[in-house]
Design a protein around this motif. Structure first.
Motif: not given
Length: 554
Positions: A385-387, A439, A463, A466, A470
């Protein structure tokens, strides 16, 4: 949880007093405004290293105080009680640093060493820094994260306990084995000495008796002669003796007491003296009759006395101390004999302790296998889900029964990742780029933190690197974590800040040659404007405000 933080003269902060709530608190601000300064101040209050440079220029000292609500924290309550620092349901940590660099720490108003501040701090707050993901490359840290996620503390304690027991037995066995040659030599000497003392068998007080009897027999002839002469003087000499003379005096005074009653007590005393003289004469007579010259008995006494003296010299002690030495050497010999028995028993105990440790380590390993699969599946889902849509994640757990062993078991843990299609799973250090590692690290921190018993979690710009969709996922992850923990996040992303249950803004004010950092809680339009600034830069437009409202609505 953290309820209040008060900061005075810390770095470029003149004074801050912040109230904190449950849930996710987002901390935002312009670059260089000092968004992490409250986190740094809290770190000082939790026992981090202090420096004189932390004191605001021109101030004598800085002071940081943090108030925590520990009513729902049994671990913190127990620690406070054990250290006699408890104060009902609240806990106040305070730290001061002077401009000369001297530091003092307090818990509930009582001065404490820095080590205690750190111990309590570990039970209250867990800080995840922006470089925390680099620790992921270390297998030891990967194992810590897996155990944290699994939450099998009882199994870990069983392994540690079994390891400590085995280690103690092995150390005892090693010490006994290393001194075995010396013990054998000492035991042989003791066996000879104890046997010699057993055969001589000198009893407590016997030497003094032998010495006295030897002296008496050595002077027996003189005792017989002198006592005979004394006995003759007392009562046996036909011509003149004390007994006859005393009777004559008593008789003469007895005849005179009729003429003078004053003589009566004198006569009575003389009668008593005559009776005592008779008793003494009889006792001396019996004593003389018992006296005899016995060369054989004297020779035996002289031989035992001489042997006792020589034995004392041999052991370099006074002769009368031989019985005590005899007992001491016998006890030491018994201890050495018991040590040999203990050596044999220890070998069996070490073997059993090793089996117990292996069994505990295997149970822990099985739990790690089970939870490792669950963690790997959860991490893979979040990372995708985080690209990283093609990412694969696995945790390899290798149990080695032949390894030397340690307090954390016999497992070697390695986290494996593949970020591109067709790429085989490999160690993160060999595959993941900096952004990918960041990530993956964030996913692991969030997932494992859900199992922590530490009530307050702080994420300091985790983060970085990011953006876009994302960032929205990261924000949702942190908010979900804030549903059951107090979470603080220093961020520059509007998607993350918008997910906060509350938001704090950090600003820097400069006047002439003075700079000051300020922090305030945002609400209503203030928060919308701050999110709009994060979305569009310094120029806030209706479009960016609309986007900000949409973020908050989500």
């Amino acid at each position: 949880m953290l309820v209040q933080l008060t900061v005075s003269n810390f770095a470029i902060v003149r004074f801050l007093e912040l109230e904190f709530s449950r849930g996710l608190t987002a901390i935002t601000g312009e670059t260089g405004a000092g968004k992490s300064i409250a986190i740094d101040a809290l770190g000082l209050c939790l026992g981090e290293r202090s420096e004189a440079s932390m004191v605001r220029p021109g101030a004598d000292k800085c002071e940081v105080a943090a108030r925590f609500d520990v009513s729902a924290l049994p671990l913190a309550q127990a620690w406070l009680k054990d250290n006699e620092l408890d104060d009902e349901q609240q806990c106040i940590l305070r730290r001061t640093v002077t401009s000369e660099g001297r530091s003092r720490a307090f818990i509930n108003g009582q001065p404490v060493p820095l080590s205690q501040l750190k111990q309590l701090g570990e039970r209250l707050v867990n800080v995840h820094g922006q470089h925390a993901h680099h620790a992921l490359l270390k297998p030891d840290h990967q194992l810590v994260l897996l155990d944290q996620y699994a939450g099998h503390k009882s199994l870990q304690e069983e392994v540690r306990s079994a390891w400590r027991a085995q280690k103690a037995l092995r150390q005892e066995l090693s010490e006994l084995q290393s001194t075995e040659a010396q013990r054998d030599a000492r035991r042989q000497l003791l066996e000879y000495q104890v046997q010699e003392l057993d055969q001589f068998a000198l009893e407590e007080g016997e030497f003094e008796k032998i010495e006295a009897e030897h002296h008496r027999q050595a002077n027996a002839a003189n005792l017989i002669s002198e006592s005979g002469q004394c006995l003759a003087v007392l009562c046996e000499d036909d011509q003149l003796n004390v007994s006859d003379m005393l009777r004559q005096v008593t008789d003469r005074l007895g005849r005179l007491q009729g003429d003078d009653a004053a003589l009566e007590p004198i006569v009575a005393t003389l009668f008593d003296a005559a009776a005592l003289l008779d008793d003494a004469s009889h006792e001396l007579s019996r004593y003389q009759q018992r006296l005899e010259i016995d060369p054989e008995s004297f020779a035996q006494l002289e031989e035992r006395l001489s042997s006792a003296i020589n034995l004392g010299r041999k052991h370099k002690i006074p002769t009368h101390e031989l019985p005590a030495l005899h007992q001491q050497l016998a006890e030491e010999l018994k201890t050495l004999t018991d040590s040999d028995d203990r050596l044999a028993a220890l070998e069996a105990e070490v073997a059993k302790a090793q089996q117990d440790y292996l069994a505990c380590a295997q149970r822990l390993s099985q739990s790690r296998e089970r939870h490792g699969k669950a963690l790997a599946k959860a991490v893979q889902k979040v990372v995708r889900e985080l690209a990283l849509p093609h990412a694969q994640f696995d945790i390899d757990i290798a149990f080695d029964a032949q390894a030397p062993g340690a307090g954390n078991g016999l497992d070697k843990v390695q986290m494996l990742v593949s970020t591109n299609p067709g790429q085989p799973l490999a160690a993160m250090a060999k595959v993941a780029s900096g952004g990918e590692l960041s990530r993956i690290g964030l996913a692991l921190q969030v997932l494992t933190s859900k199992q922590e018993q530490t009530p307050t979690l702080i994420f300091d710009e985790v983060d970085v690197g990011i953006s876009g969709p994302t960032a929205a996922v990261v924000g949702k992850l942190l908010r979900s974590l804030g549903e059951h923990s107090q979470v603080m996040c220093v961020t520059h992303l509007p998607q993350v800040a918008g997910q906060g249950h509350q938001q704090l803004r950090v600003t820097k004010k400069t006047q002439k040659d003075s700079t000051e950092t300020l922090m305030e809680a945002l609400s209503g339009d203030q928060r919308i404007d701050e999110l709009a600034r994060l979305l569009g830069g310094d120029v806030i437009t209706e479009a960016t405000r609309a986007n900000a409202r949409e973020l908050l609505a989500q």
